[in-house]
Design an enzyme around this catalytic site. Structure first.
Site, PDB file in Angstrom:
ATOM      1  N   HIS A 196       0.826  -1.210   0.000  1.00 32.16           N
ATOM      2  CA  HIS A 196       0.000   0.000   0.000  1.00 32.16           C
ATOM      3  C   HIS A 196       0.852   1.248   0.000  1.00 32.16           C
ATOM      4  O   HIS A 196       0.547   2.237  -0.653  1.00 32.16           O
ATOM      5  CB  HIS A 196      -0.875   0.018   1.257  1.00 32.16           C
ATOM      6  CG  HIS A 196      -1.828  -1.122   1.322  1.00 32.16           C
ATOM      7  ND1 HIS A 196      -2.363  -1.566   2.495  1.00 32.16           N
ATOM      8  CD2 HIS A 196      -2.328  -1.889   0.353  1.00 32.16           C
ATOM      9  CE1 HIS A 196      -3.166  -2.580   2.240  1.00 32.16           C
ATOM     10  NE2 HIS A 196      -3.143  -2.798   0.944  1.00 32.16           N
ATOM     11  N   GLU A 440      -2.133 -12.464 -22.316  1.00 33.57           N
ATOM     12  CA  GLU A 440      -0.929 -12.458 -21.475  1.00 33.57           C
ATOM     13  C   GLU A 440      -0.504 -13.865 -21.066  1.00 33.57           C
ATOM     14  O   GLU A 440       0.400 -14.048 -20.263  1.00 33.57           O
ATOM     15  CB  GLU A 440      -1.144 -11.573 -20.246  1.00 33.57           C
ATOM     16  CG  GLU A 440      -2.392 -11.865 -19.444  1.00 33.57           C
ATOM     17  CD  GLU A 440      -2.607 -10.892 -18.293  1.00 33.57           C
ATOM     18  OE1 GLU A 440      -1.677 -10.169 -17.900  1.00 33.57           O
ATOM     19  OE2 GLU A 440      -3.732 -10.873 -17.757  1.00 33.57           O
ATOM     20  N   ASP A 464       3.140 -10.073 -18.138  1.00 31.32           N
ATOM     21  CA  ASP A 464       2.887 -11.477 -17.841  1.00 31.32           C
ATOM     22  C   ASP A 464       3.231 -12.372 -19.014  1.00 31.32           C
ATOM     23  O   ASP A 464       3.722 -13.480 -18.823  1.00 31.32           O
ATOM     24  CB  ASP A 464       1.413 -11.680 -17.433  1.00 31.32           C
ATOM     25  CG  ASP A 464       1.214 -11.385 -15.966  1.00 31.32           C
ATOM     26  OD1 ASP A 464       2.041 -11.835 -15.157  1.00 31.32           O
ATOM     27  OD2 ASP A 464       0.255 -10.662 -15.628  1.00 31.32           O
ATOM     28  N   CYS A 511      -0.216  -3.046 -23.402  1.00 35.50           N
ATOM     29  CA  CYS A 511      -0.355  -2.239 -22.187  1.00 35.50           C
ATOM     30  C   CYS A 511       0.635  -2.658 -21.098  1.00 35.50           C
ATOM     31  O   CYS A 511       0.575  -2.149 -19.981  1.00 35.50           O
ATOM     32  CB  CYS A 511      -1.790  -2.284 -21.661  1.00 35.50           C
ATOM     33  SG  CYS A 511      -2.311  -3.941 -21.187  1.00 35.50           S
TER      34      CYS A 511
HETATM   35  C1  PEP Z   1       0.676  -7.239 -18.078  1.00 33.41           C
HETATM   36  O1  PEP Z   1       0.736  -8.360 -17.563  1.00 33.41           O
HETATM   37  O2  PEP Z   1       1.432  -6.860 -19.001  1.00 33.41           O
HETATM   38  C2  PEP Z   1      -0.317  -6.252 -17.604  1.00 33.41           C
HETATM   39  C3  PEP Z   1      -0.575  -5.175 -18.273  1.00 33.41           C
HETATM   40  O3  PEP Z   1      -0.945  -6.508 -16.447  1.00 33.41           O
HETATM   41  P1  PEP Z   1      -0.289  -6.432 -14.965  1.00 33.41           P
HETATM   42  O4  PEP Z   1       1.056  -5.749 -15.082  1.00 33.41           O
HETATM   43  O5  PEP Z   1      -1.264  -5.663 -14.157  1.00 33.41           O
HETATM   44  O6  PEP Z   1      -0.189  -7.871 -14.613  1.00 33.41           O
HETATM   45 MG    MG Z   2      -0.850  -9.086 -16.301  1.00 39.05          MG
END
Ligand code: PEP
Ligand code: MG
Length: 596
Positions: A196, A440, A464, A511
């Protein structure tokens, strides 16, 4: 005076800060006088604990109000965690038993019982447990201080000089209060990047590193420090040259930021006219100012799970709706991709504590869409709130960790159920609200041609995807050298997913952190990715990079790259091309741009 030293920690909030070391000791009470009592005093001692709880409750409520005013209600929830520990009467019987057996006064009994809980939780590894321990410790200290009539040691930075606060640990309440002062950065021994406190440091844009062993010792007090949280590094007693280098870096960063703000409306188009949509990744609504300052065409990823991480009961449909609609209204008609919860892995919320804490392999376990399909109550609530928000702008719903076609189809059945409920309740929503997949997991990547035929958009979660493609834990420093976005397998996977999406005329975006890595941007644009979604602080540099590259050249570079077998060859080819596009890159972007 100590010598020039560089110490490595883990970046929990990026940025660079300079200042004197200020040691912050969250007032550990070391000794408690041992006072014996008679058995008939036990109830009056328990009464003393009750009165103390009321005093501490008022203190914590004051902190909560302050947080709420500054950052909004979601953050105030963090203090509620401490309030519920404080007011938990389940431990009273244990305290009473301890007093009966040992005939000692309440401060000792209270400390012993709280310490037992801390020890029980302290497995030394789990971030979640570490967070709980910090909360229990903070409450314990407050209660003991009141019981022992000690003054509350309020933190004050008496000089006007900027300081970097060095501490063993920080609670969320500490960070809010301390960031009022002239504190330019935080360094702590304990904490994880998903704790947090780290979330708050990022939202407050204060550089922070964690995991620096034995740093909070007296000898550091007053020492000149440079915190390079971009590299996760703390520099103690820098020499002139280093200090000069960083002063220059800070000035440069300021100038660059002003440039990026001024140019936030520049269209992210390559030199030869290819438009690449540039969106922002948002975890909490306070980050919307960053999006506003640096200009984003939309929200490409809203990580909704933090709303759950910060709460001790599941957020209601109304609470979720309020959060989502705030974002949707802020973005006017621009697209907002709301991702359903990605809890599990390293993100644990108290509501699922039992299910998530004892998994052998959490990254491959009960996580994200798997939880949602198993817990329709949690899923439908989110979907209804998202659909309701869709009435006020352009919402797209995205499902994380999809591994099979059936899973996506099942998720869509719940979307239909949520819509049906809203229709019955006469609540308006966008009937055309789009749904998409966060690709992912390797199985989803390979099945992209089938998934693309069923989805309205695909977004590639490279954080991921890299982890699972290469079977390498994204958070484990020991195997960090294996984790790499430039690996040929990633190039092939992204190419395959993009072609699949385009065959079905749908948008394909990225992303993960790869979207803000300068060399990867060349690769992704060359692979014909339609949209990049990055953390707001990277919108400026990514826009400038897009505007300085040529799609035609990159397409041909990618053809060569696809023949390569080794990641180093890919890296070198990208770096060579980057320097060709930006011969003056150090001046243009700052030196650390290629060190991420
Ligand atoms: C990813 O896995 O690239 C992603 C955008 O999600 P997170 O980083 O939240 O796992
Ligand atoms: Mg992810």
């Amino acid at each position: 005076m100590s010598a020039f030293q560089r110490i490595q920690g883990i970046t929990s909030s990026p940025g660079i800060a300079m200042g004197k070391a200020l040691l912050y000791r969250p007032h550990e009470i070391e000794t408690i006088p041992k006072i014996h009592i008679n058995p008939q005093d036990i109830e009056s001692e328990m009464g003393r604990l009750d009165q103390t709880r009321q005093i501490v409750l008022r203190e914590l409520e004051a902190v909560r109000d302050r947080i709420e005013k500054r950052l909004g209600t979601n953050y105030a929830e963090l203090i509620n965690a401490q309030i519920s520990i404080l007011m938990d009467h389940h431990i009273d019987n244990e305290i009473r038993t301890y007093m009966t057996e040992n005939l000692v006064h309440i401060p000792i009994a209270y400390r012993v019982v709280m310490n037992v809980y801390i020890q029980m939780l302290d497995d030394g590894e789990s971030t979640f447990f570490q967070d709980r321990i910090l909360d229990i410790r903070a409450v314990k200290q407050r209660v003991l201080r009141v019981l022992l009539s000690e003054d509350i040691q309020s933190f004050t930075n008496n000089s006007d000089e900027p300081v970097i606060l060095v501490t063993k640990y920080l609670t969320p309440g500490d960070i809010i209060i301390l960031s009022d002062e002239n504190v330019k950065g935080f360094v702590s021994e304990v904490g994880g990047i998903t704790s947090h406190t780290s979330i708050l440091a990022r939202s407050l844009k204060i550089p922070m590193i964690v995991g620096v062993p034995n740093i909070a010792n007296e000898s550091l007090s007053g020492e000149t420090l440079i915190l390079d949280a971009n590299k996760g590094e703390l520099i103690i007693h820098p020499d002139h040259e280093t200090e000069h280098h960083y002063l220059h870096q800070i000035k440069k960063m300021g100038e660059l930021n002003s440039f990026y703000i001024e140019h936030r409306d520049d269209i992210p188009k390559t030199l030869d006219g290819k438009y690449v949509e540039l969106d922002a990744n948002i975890s909490l609504s306070v980050e919307l100012d960053g999006l506003n300052d640096f200009g984003g065409s939309g929200i490409g990823l809203y990580r909704s799970e933090y709303l759950y991480v910060m709460k001790h009961t599941p957020p209601t449909e109304e609470e979720l709706f309020r959060e989502y609609v705030q974002m949707v209204r802020f973005m006017k008609k621009k697209p907002v991709i709301l991702r359903t919860i990605d809890l599990g892995g390293d993100k644990i919320a108290s509501i699922l504590e039992q299910e998530l804490l004892h998994e052998d392999n959490p990254n491959m376990g009960y996580r994200a869409i798997r939880i949602c399909l198993d817990r329709p109550d949690l899923f439908i609530t989110q979907l209804k709130a998202m659909l309701r928000a869709s009435h006020y702008g352009k919402v797209r719903i995205m499902f994380p960790m999809i591994s099979r076609v059936e899973e996506y189809e099942e998720a869509l059945i719940y979307v239909e159920k949520a819509k049906e409920e809203l229709r019955k309740e006469n609540i308006p929503f966008d009937e055309q609200c789009e749904t998409g997949i966060l690709v992912e997991i390797p199985s989803a990547a390979l099945m992209a041609d089938k998934l693309a035929g069923k989805a309205d958009f695909l977004s590639i979660g490279t954080n991921d995807l890299t982890q699972y493609m290469l079977a390498v834990d994204r958070g484990n420093e020991k195997v960090n050298h294996i984790y790499c976005h430039y690996d040929p397998v990633m190039v092939r996977a992204i190419q395959w997913i993009t072609i699949a999406g385009h065959r079905h005329n749908i948008q394909v975006s990225v992303c993960g952190e790869m979207a803000s890595d300068p060399l990867s941007i060349l690769l992704l644009v060359g692979l014909n990715i339609d949209m990049l979604s990055v953390s707001p602080m990277f919108l400026g540099p990514v826009r400038s990079i897009i505007r300085g590259i040529s799609f035609k050249i990159l397409k041909s570079l990618v053809t060569d790259i696809l023949k390569m077998e080794k990641r180093n060859d890919i890296y070198n080819a990208l770096k060579h091309q980057f320097i060709q596009f930006f011969p003056d890159w150090k001046k243009q972007f700052g030196e650390s741009i290629l060190s991420r």
